[in-house]
Design an enzyme around this catalytic site. Structure first.
Site, PDB file in Angstrom:
ATOM      1  N   GLU A 146     -10.085 -64.434  58.363  1.00  0.00           N
ATOM      2  CA  GLU A 146      -9.299 -65.641  58.613  1.00  0.00           C
ATOM      3  C   GLU A 146     -10.017 -66.910  58.132  1.00  0.00           C
ATOM      4  O   GLU A 146     -11.176 -67.152  58.479  1.00  0.00           O
ATOM      5  CB  GLU A 146      -8.999 -65.727  60.121  1.00  0.00           C
ATOM      6  CG  GLU A 146      -8.242 -66.960  60.557  1.00  0.00           C
ATOM      7  CD  GLU A 146      -6.886 -67.122  59.882  1.00  0.00           C
ATOM      8  OE1 GLU A 146      -6.129 -66.140  59.819  1.00  0.00           O
ATOM      9  OE2 GLU A 146      -6.607 -68.242  59.415  1.00  0.00           O
ATOM     10  N   THR A 193      -1.658 -66.734  56.218  1.00  0.00           N
ATOM     11  CA  THR A 193      -2.134 -65.353  56.254  1.00  0.00           C
ATOM     12  C   THR A 193      -1.081 -64.396  55.706  1.00  0.00           C
ATOM     13  O   THR A 193      -1.381 -63.501  54.915  1.00  0.00           O
ATOM     14  CB  THR A 193      -2.452 -64.904  57.699  1.00  0.00           C
ATOM     15  OG1 THR A 193      -3.337 -65.831  58.277  1.00  0.00           O
ATOM     16  CG2 THR A 193      -3.077 -63.534  57.719  1.00  0.00           C
ATOM     17  N   HIS A 210      -9.982 -69.467  63.261  1.00  0.00           N
ATOM     18  CA  HIS A 210      -8.704 -70.110  62.946  1.00  0.00           C
ATOM     19  C   HIS A 210      -8.728 -71.535  63.474  1.00  0.00           C
ATOM     20  O   HIS A 210      -9.302 -71.796  64.530  1.00  0.00           O
ATOM     21  CB  HIS A 210      -7.561 -69.321  63.612  1.00  0.00           C
ATOM     22  CG  HIS A 210      -6.205 -69.701  63.124  1.00  0.00           C
ATOM     23  ND1 HIS A 210      -5.616 -70.904  63.446  1.00  0.00           N
ATOM     24  CD2 HIS A 210      -5.329 -69.058  62.325  1.00  0.00           C
ATOM     25  CE1 HIS A 210      -4.436 -70.975  62.863  1.00  0.00           C
ATOM     26  NE2 HIS A 210      -4.232 -69.860  62.175  1.00  0.00           N
ATOM     27  N   ASP A 244      -8.551 -65.191  53.583  1.00  0.00           N
ATOM     28  CA  ASP A 244      -7.106 -65.189  53.345  1.00  0.00           C
ATOM     29  C   ASP A 244      -6.588 -66.484  52.712  1.00  0.00           C
ATOM     30  O   ASP A 244      -5.714 -66.471  51.869  1.00  0.00           O
ATOM     31  CB  ASP A 244      -6.305 -64.816  54.611  1.00  0.00           C
ATOM     32  CG  ASP A 244      -6.515 -65.754  55.784  1.00  0.00           C
ATOM     33  OD1 ASP A 244      -7.384 -66.647  55.706  1.00  0.00           O
ATOM     34  OD2 ASP A 244      -5.808 -65.587  56.796  1.00  0.00           O
ATOM     35  N   HIS A 245      -7.144 -67.619  53.127  1.00  0.00           N
ATOM     36  CA  HIS A 245      -6.693 -68.922  52.610  1.00  0.00           C
ATOM     37  C   HIS A 245      -7.669 -69.967  53.100  1.00  0.00           C
ATOM     38  O   HIS A 245      -8.547 -69.658  53.916  1.00  0.00           O
ATOM     39  CB  HIS A 245      -5.278 -69.240  53.113  1.00  0.00           C
ATOM     40  CG  HIS A 245      -5.134 -69.107  54.590  1.00  0.00           C
ATOM     41  ND1 HIS A 245      -5.628 -70.043  55.470  1.00  0.00           N
ATOM     42  CD2 HIS A 245      -4.634 -68.104  55.357  1.00  0.00           C
ATOM     43  CE1 HIS A 245      -5.399 -69.642  56.705  1.00  0.00           C
ATOM     44  NE2 HIS A 245      -4.810 -68.451  56.679  1.00  0.00           N
TER      45      HIS A 245
HETATM   46  C1  GP9 Z   1      -1.596 -65.051  63.128  1.00  0.00           C
HETATM   47  C2  GP9 Z   1      -2.700 -65.047  62.145  1.00  0.00           C
HETATM   48  C3  GP9 Z   1      -3.084 -66.434  61.723  1.00  0.00           C
HETATM   49  O1  GP9 Z   1      -1.125 -63.805  63.422  1.00  0.00           O
HETATM   50  O2  GP9 Z   1      -2.354 -64.289  61.066  1.00  0.00           O
HETATM   51  O3  GP9 Z   1      -2.077 -67.005  61.036  1.00  0.00           O
HETATM   52  P1  GP9 Z   1      -2.233 -68.172  59.988  1.00  0.00           P
HETATM   53  O4  GP9 Z   1      -1.905 -69.423  60.725  1.00  0.00           O
HETATM   54  O5  GP9 Z   1      -3.615 -68.196  59.446  1.00  0.00           O
HETATM   55  O6  GP9 Z   1      -1.244 -67.832  58.955  1.00  0.00           O
HETATM   56 MN    MN Z   2      -4.887 -67.099  58.247  1.00  0.00          MN
END
Ligand code: GP9
Ligand code: MN
Length: 636
Positions: free
Chosen positions: A254, A298, A413, A472-473
């Site tokens: 994440e 994500t 996150h 992921d980003h």
């Molecule tokens: C939520 C997780 C985080 O299930 O994938 O989401 P994001 O905000 O990073 O897309």
């Molecule tokens: Mn994410």
């Protein structure tokens, strides 16, 4: 009744107040890049144009009280739209799109995140609405207008003329603004927030009808494009089949960005475990790997890696097209005997995962109900990463081999909260709490990953698997550029730097392989599906995809970002500027190639055209649900 000529019509006063406020918000609360005086001028004009367009309609109301009411409510509602966009922007550095409004379930899950995005001074956004409210009630007689028909038509004509003028300037400043509408910041700064929303509604309706009218013929052009521009190598890479029959343990890290790798904060390494992994003999570390997500974060990264298609420019494709036909990695490897699963200790319906995972062919989804989540072992979004991995081992042990298991971490996150006991390094010290807290949160993830590797080894799961870790980003948006420039010791974050900050790390770890290295070619999430299939020794017939095997010598020369920017080996193209990728300096425009379209061409425009075509093809595939017209059954 004695018809007095009003000295100050309310709709004019309201247009000026509201226009001025909106301008100030654009200028000082959004982080809008302005490159020249013309852009400054357009940004200044468009709020007044929009305000007048909306408010001048009031002159058509005969009844004074109705006219006042219309003005009152318009200013209030539009102020709310500005406010909502601002809150959204603070999180995503982006503007709201229609599909996003229908993702309310996700929004409500944001919980604590949302509260940190609202500031007390946001109340100021409603000051003009309050003034107008007061005037419309107390000064109605002086401020109401009762024009003859000609006066009404005149007001309307003026507002349309202003709009046309605004569009004209915008088109001059940015040719083909509307056809290349991927970049919302460009739209907003040129035509304003409200016209942008209207444009978005039109785009949305067009996309919605596309599926109904699609018949599969569209595929011919798309396949031609792919065969010519994407599938440029007939040769299998040397790595083909290296991981044949092995389990794949995939870790979606994440918000992990590349700028923390091999870097320090307060004199300490941020990611000691991952740093060591970059040098590991069993690991390929990709240092120029970019995330290509759009508004779906994500979920967009998941979409990219499973399909090698681009996510959409508006909304999250997991939400808008979760029921489409796809031919993703889980479905393809199932034919080779693989079981696929996702492990993610969050609410399973977030990002519409239940439906999309089904469409993609995942067999199992271990969501938060599969985990023991208590107050002690969770923070922010839910279960902390360390207990998450720990509790997952038993599921890995129970899976039928070979398997593909995708882990999605959660602790790192936004807003990067951490319990005291989980904080191994100090936060950074800058004006951005987000960036400050990012470092200890990333360190926590680094430790969680290290522990997970140990657990895999201890439970005997390690040898038969390959382990992939991918950011992921981005986690730190452009809103924190001031703090970011301080951390990176730069005077400012230029648009070039901004693109470079879209790098996320990718590690492909193959136990016992011994030939790992640091890979420097430009690469992106679009390349994952072909790469994974190749590593597993699987050939996809009639594949519809836009990436290449990362180990192949003959690859497409660019990585397209979702807003139409791109990175090639030589150049980086963003905000209409073509930069030299190595030096970060803008590339001089080649006058001789200036075309008569009035648009300056530079070294980037050839690739830029391809990028636009490619994104369009990918969008068409999704909007038209075109894969339903293809037969993916393997010919025996
Ligand atoms: C939520 C997780 C985080 O299930 O994938 O989401 P994001 O905000 O990073 O897309
Ligand atoms: Mn994410």
């Amino acid at each position: 009744m004695n018809l007095k000529r009003p000295k100050l019509p309310l709709y004019v006063v309201a247009s000026i107040l509201f226009g001025l406020k909106t301008y100030l918000v654009y200028r000082f609360m959004f982080n809008i890049e302005l490159e020249n005086v013309m852009q400054e001028v357009i940004l200044f004009i468009n709020p007044f144009v929009s305000a007048f367009l909306i408010l001048a309609i009031s002159v058509w109301f005969k009844k004074p009280s109705r006219q006042m009411k219309y003005i009152r409510y318009s200013v209030f509602i539009t102020s709310f739209i500005v406010f909502a966009n601002l809150v959204f922007y603070r999180q995503f550095t982006d503007f709201i799109t229609i599909p996003q409004l229908f993702m309310g379930s996700n929004m409500s899950d944001l919980g604590s995140s949302i509260l940190t995005l609202i500031k007390p001074y946001d109340l100021l956004l409603f000051v003009d609405a309050a003034i107008i409210w007061y005037l419309s009630k107390k000064r109605q007689d002086e401020m109401v207008v009762q024009y003859q028909r000609s006066g009404k038509v005149f007001a309307l004509s003026i507002s349309l003329l202003l709009l046309a003028g605004n569009f004209f300037l915008a088109e001059m400043e940015r040719p083909q603004l509307f056809t290349r509408g991927f970049d919302r910041e460009y739209l907003v700064k040129n035509i304003g927030l409200f016209n942008y929303h209207v444009y978005d509604i039109v785009q949305h309706s067009k996309a919605e009808t596309q599926r109904v009218f699609a018949d599969g013929n569209e595929l011919v052009d798309i396949m031609d494009y792919i065969n010519e521009n994407v599938k440029i190598s007939d040769e299998k890479s040397e790595m083909f089949g290296v991981a044949e029959g092995k389990n794949v343990i995939w870790i979606n890290a994440e918000s992990l960005q590349t700028f923390v790798i091999n870097n320090e904060v307060n004199g300490e390494e941020v990611t000691p475990f991952l740093n060591q992994l970059t040098q590991d003999e069993d690991t390929y570390y990709f240092e120029n790997f970019y995330e290509q997500t759009g508004q779906g974060n994500t979920s967009d990264s998941e979409f990219l890696i499973e399909n090698s298609l681009y996510p959409l420019s508006r909304g999250a494709v997991f939400f808008t097209h979760g029921g489409n036909e796809y031919h993703g990695t889980p479905e393809i490897i199932k034919e080779e005997g693989y079981t696929s699963s996702v492990l993610h200790a969050n609410n399973g319906s977030f990002w519409n995962r239940f439906q999309m995972y089904d469409s993609l062919g995942f067999d199992l989804f271990y969501d938060e109900t599969a985990y023991q989540v208590t107050d002690e072992n969770s923070i922010g979004w839910g279960l902390k990463d360390k207990p998450f991995f720990e509790q997952s081992i038993k599921y890995l042990q129970s899976m039928e081999e070979p398997y593909y298991a995708k882990f999605i971490t959660l602790t790192n996150h936004f807003p990067f909260e951490l319990d005291e006991e989980d904080q191994s390094i100090d936060a950074y010290d800058s004006n951005s709490n987000t960036l400050n807290n990012y470092f200890p949160a990333v360190r926590y993830m680094d430790e969680a990953l290290e522990e997970f590797f140990s657990q895999l080894k201890a439970s005997g799961l390690y040898e038969d698997s390959i382990i992939v870790i991918m950011g992921d980003h981005i986690g730190i948006s452009a809103n924190h550029n001031k703090a970011m420039s301080m951390y990176l010791d730069k005077e400012e974050i230029t648009p070039y730097d901004q693109v470079q900050l879209q790098k996320v790390p990718l590690f492909i770890h193959i136990p016992g392989h011994g030939e790992g290295e640091v890979m420097s070619d430009v690469a992106g999430q679009i390349d994952i599906k072909p790469t994974m299939l190749s590593l597993l020794g699987i050939e996809e017939d009639n594949g519809v995809y836009f990436g290449n095997d990362l180990f192949s010598d003959n690859r497409k020369e660019y990585i397209a970002l979702r807003n139409g920017d791109f990175i090639s080996e030589k150049y980086i193209s963003t905000v209409g500027i073509c930069y030299d990728r190595q030096t970060g300096e803008p590339v001089a425009t080649d006058d001789e190639t200036t075309s008569d379209k009035g648009q300056e061409e530079n070294a980037c425009s050839l690739i830029g055209d391809k990028v636009q075509t490619e994104l369009q093809h990918s969008d068409d595939l999704i909007y038209g649900d075109l894969l339903r017209f293809l037969d993916f059954e393997k010919e025996e």
